[in-house]
Motif scaffolding. Structure first.
Motif, short mmCIF file in Angstrom:
data_model
loop_
_atom_site.label_atom_id
_atom_site.label_comp_id
_atom_site.label_asym_id
_atom_site.label_seq_id
_atom_site.Cartn_x
_atom_site.Cartn_y
_atom_site.Cartn_z
N ALA A 1 0.83 -1.20 0.00
CA ALA A 1 0.00 0.00 0.00
C ALA A 1 0.87 1.25 0.00
O ALA A 1 0.60 2.22 -0.73
CB ALA A 1 -0.93 -0.01 1.21
N GLY A 2 1.92 1.26 0.81
CA GLY A 2 2.83 2.40 0.85
C GLY A 2 3.59 2.57 -0.46
O GLY A 2 3.76 3.69 -0.95
N ALA A 3 4.04 1.45 -1.04
CA ALA A 3 4.74 1.51 -2.32
C ALA A 3 3.84 2.08 -3.40
O ALA A 3 4.27 2.89 -4.24
CB ALA A 3 5.22 0.12 -2.70
N ALA A 4 2.56 1.70 -3.38
CA ALA A 4 1.61 2.22 -4.36
C ALA A 4 1.46 3.73 -4.22
O ALA A 4 1.32 4.45 -5.21
CB ALA A 4 0.26 1.52 -4.20
N ALA A 5 1.49 4.23 -2.98
CA ALA A 5 1.39 5.68 -2.76
C ALA A 5 2.58 6.41 -3.37
O ALA A 5 2.44 7.49 -3.96
CB ALA A 5 1.28 5.97 -1.27
N LEU A 6 3.78 5.85 -3.21
CA LEU A 6 4.97 6.46 -3.82
C LEU A 6 4.86 6.46 -5.34
O LEU A 6 5.16 7.47 -6.00
CB LEU A 6 6.22 5.71 -3.39
CG LEU A 6 6.58 5.69 -1.91
CD1 LEU A 6 7.88 4.92 -1.70
CD2 LEU A 6 6.72 7.11 -1.35
N LYS B 1 4.86 -3.60 -12.42
CA LYS B 1 6.13 -3.32 -13.11
C LYS B 1 7.28 -3.27 -12.13
O LYS B 1 8.42 -3.66 -12.46
CB LYS B 1 6.02 -2.00 -13.87
CG LYS B 1 7.28 -1.62 -14.61
CD LYS B 1 7.11 -0.28 -15.33
CE LYS B 1 8.40 0.15 -16.03
NZ LYS B 1 8.25 1.47 -16.68
N HIS B 2 7.01 -2.81 -10.91
CA HIS B 2 8.05 -2.68 -9.90
C HIS B 2 8.08 -3.92 -9.00
O HIS B 2 7.91 -3.84 -7.78
CB HIS B 2 7.86 -1.41 -9.08
CG HIS B 2 8.18 -0.17 -9.83
ND1 HIS B 2 7.31 0.42 -10.72
CD2 HIS B 2 9.32 0.59 -9.86
CE1 HIS B 2 7.87 1.49 -11.24
NE2 HIS B 2 9.09 1.62 -10.75
N ASN C 1 3.75 -12.03 -9.28
CA ASN C 1 4.71 -11.34 -10.15
C ASN C 1 6.07 -11.13 -9.48
O ASN C 1 7.01 -10.73 -10.15
CB ASN C 1 4.14 -9.98 -10.57
CG ASN C 1 2.95 -10.12 -11.49
OD1 ASN C 1 3.09 -10.42 -12.66
ND2 ASN C 1 1.75 -9.92 -10.93
N GLY C 2 6.16 -11.38 -8.16
CA GLY C 2 7.44 -11.24 -7.49
C GLY C 2 7.39 -10.28 -6.31
O GLY C 2 6.32 -9.86 -5.86
N LEU C 3 8.56 -9.94 -5.81
CA LEU C 3 8.71 -9.04 -4.67
C LEU C 3 8.56 -7.59 -5.11
O LEU C 3 9.17 -7.16 -6.09
CB LEU C 3 10.10 -9.22 -4.05
CG LEU C 3 10.51 -8.23 -2.96
CD1 LEU C 3 9.74 -8.49 -1.67
CD2 LEU C 3 12.03 -8.31 -2.70
N ILE C 4 7.74 -6.81 -4.40
CA ILE C 4 7.67 -5.38 -4.69
C ILE C 4 9.06 -4.77 -4.47
O ILE C 4 9.68 -4.96 -3.42
CB ILE C 4 6.61 -4.68 -3.80
CG1 ILE C 4 6.46 -3.21 -4.18
CG2 ILE C 4 6.89 -4.85 -2.33
CD1 ILE C 4 5.74 -2.98 -5.47
N ASP C 5 9.57 -4.07 -5.49
CA ASP C 5 10.93 -3.53 -5.42
C ASP C 5 10.94 -2.21 -6.18
O ASP C 5 10.86 -2.17 -7.40
CB ASP C 5 11.93 -4.51 -6.03
CG ASP C 5 13.37 -4.11 -5.77
OD1 ASP C 5 13.62 -2.94 -5.42
OD2 ASP C 5 14.26 -4.95 -5.94
N LEU C 6 11.06 -1.11 -5.46
CA LEU C 6 10.97 0.22 -6.03
C LEU C 6 12.26 0.69 -6.69
O LEU C 6 12.32 1.79 -7.23
CB LEU C 6 10.53 1.21 -4.96
CG LEU C 6 9.14 0.90 -4.37
CD1 LEU C 6 8.88 1.75 -3.14
CD2 LEU C 6 8.07 1.10 -5.41
#
Length: 304
Positions: free
Chosen positions: A254-259, A283-284, A297-302
């Motif tokens: 949720a925080g990653a989506a905000a960024l 994508k990230h 799709n994998g690990l969230i990675d910004l």
């Protein structure tokens, strides 16, 4: 009617004071976007949970509004469970050189208390909270763009599904925990709702080594994974705690989506739609070499 429950968590430790960046925030590369000037400014995330300590020193600057759907005053969101305060901190604890920092420290939280001290509620209460988040408008016309839901139930309830579909149609990204009923076997399917609905972003959990958490549910609707083992965040009583569960993985996403929403809006010079934000989140991600039913799709990675 069957109950909706907060996804159980395991507590490792409660701390009175802390001064470190959580490893989960580091693992998903949040600092990469901070360095580019993106800290979630302008994004409002509704947290449907057990409430929150709204005057916690790491959270008070991040909370824009709150509402109680359980018994008592509508403005009393006291967190008697601890789950909601922990989730809120992972999303948006302030970057203030004190305590912990959340993934999107300048995002704003709409705290919606829907669970009692035992972590239980009704499906209808959850529907009311989702509808409230969808219709909510802030003092400057702000609206919710992301909902974080770290709970689940066994029942596929059509009215719950419809409320989520309406939220998504209003360009709200709905992020849900996969659940903690996994048996360590990626070939076993474990379903919880609302996580299993196709319209939501269903989040599983991994440890800091990128290995499958032994408790995480696996199924063919997992979208991605995030850190969910030994996660440090805010806790009631001006404290901090280390908890484990897919409940702890969900707020990382949720925080990653905000960024990504803040960055995407600036780069495209317009407001992203929900499908566009979902595409950016996917994508990230980074392939961990686990099965699709485990990591999606994998690990969230910004950093990507």
């Amino acid at each position: 009617m069957s109950k909706m429950r907060l996804i159980p968590f395991t507590m490792q430790e409660v701390l009175q004071r802390n001064e470190e960046a959580p490893r989960g925030v580091e693992m998903i590369g949040a600092q990469t976007l901070w360095e580019e000037g993106y800290e979630g400014d302008g994004s409002v995330i509704a947290v449907i949970d057990s409430g929150c300590q709204i005057d916690h020193p790491d959270l008070e600057a991040s909370i824009i509004d709150w509402h109680n759907f359980t018994s008592g005053s509508r403005r009393d969101v006291t967190d008697e469970n601890g789950h909601g305060t922990h989730v809120a901190g992972t999303i948006a604890a302030s970057l203030n050189e004190y305590g912990v920092a959340g993934v999107a420290p300048k995002s704003k939280l709409l705290i919606l208390k829907a669970f009692d001290q035992n972590g239980e509620t009704s499906y209808q209460t959850i529907i009311q909270a989702i509808q409230y988040a969808t219709k909510w408008r802030g003092p400057r016309g702000e609206r919710v763009r992301i909902i974080s839901m770290s709970f689940g139930g066994k029942r596929d309830y059509s009215l719950l599904h419809k409320s989520i579909q309406r939220a998504v149609q209003q360009d709200i990204l709905v992020v849900c925990a996969a659940g903690n009923e996994g048996d360590g076997n990626a070939r076993t399917t474990e379903r919880m709702y609302p996580g299993f609905y196709k319209e939501v972003v269903q989040v599983g959990a991994v440890n800091y080594e990128g290995q499958m958490a032994d408790f995480t549910n696996t199924n063919d609707e997992i979208d991605l994974v995030a850190p969910g083992v030994d996660i440090l965040s805010t806790y009631p009583g001006n404290q901090y705690a280390r908890l484990s569960g897919t409940s702890m993985a969900t707020p990382h996403v949720a925080g990653a989506a905000a960024l990504l929403l803040e960055k995407g809006n600036k780069e495209f010079e317009r407001t992203l739609t929900e499908p566009e934000l979902f595409a950016l989140v996917v994508k990230h991600t980074r392939d961990l070499g686990l099965s699709k039913s485990t990591e999606g799709n994998g690990l969230i990675d910004l950093r990507g």
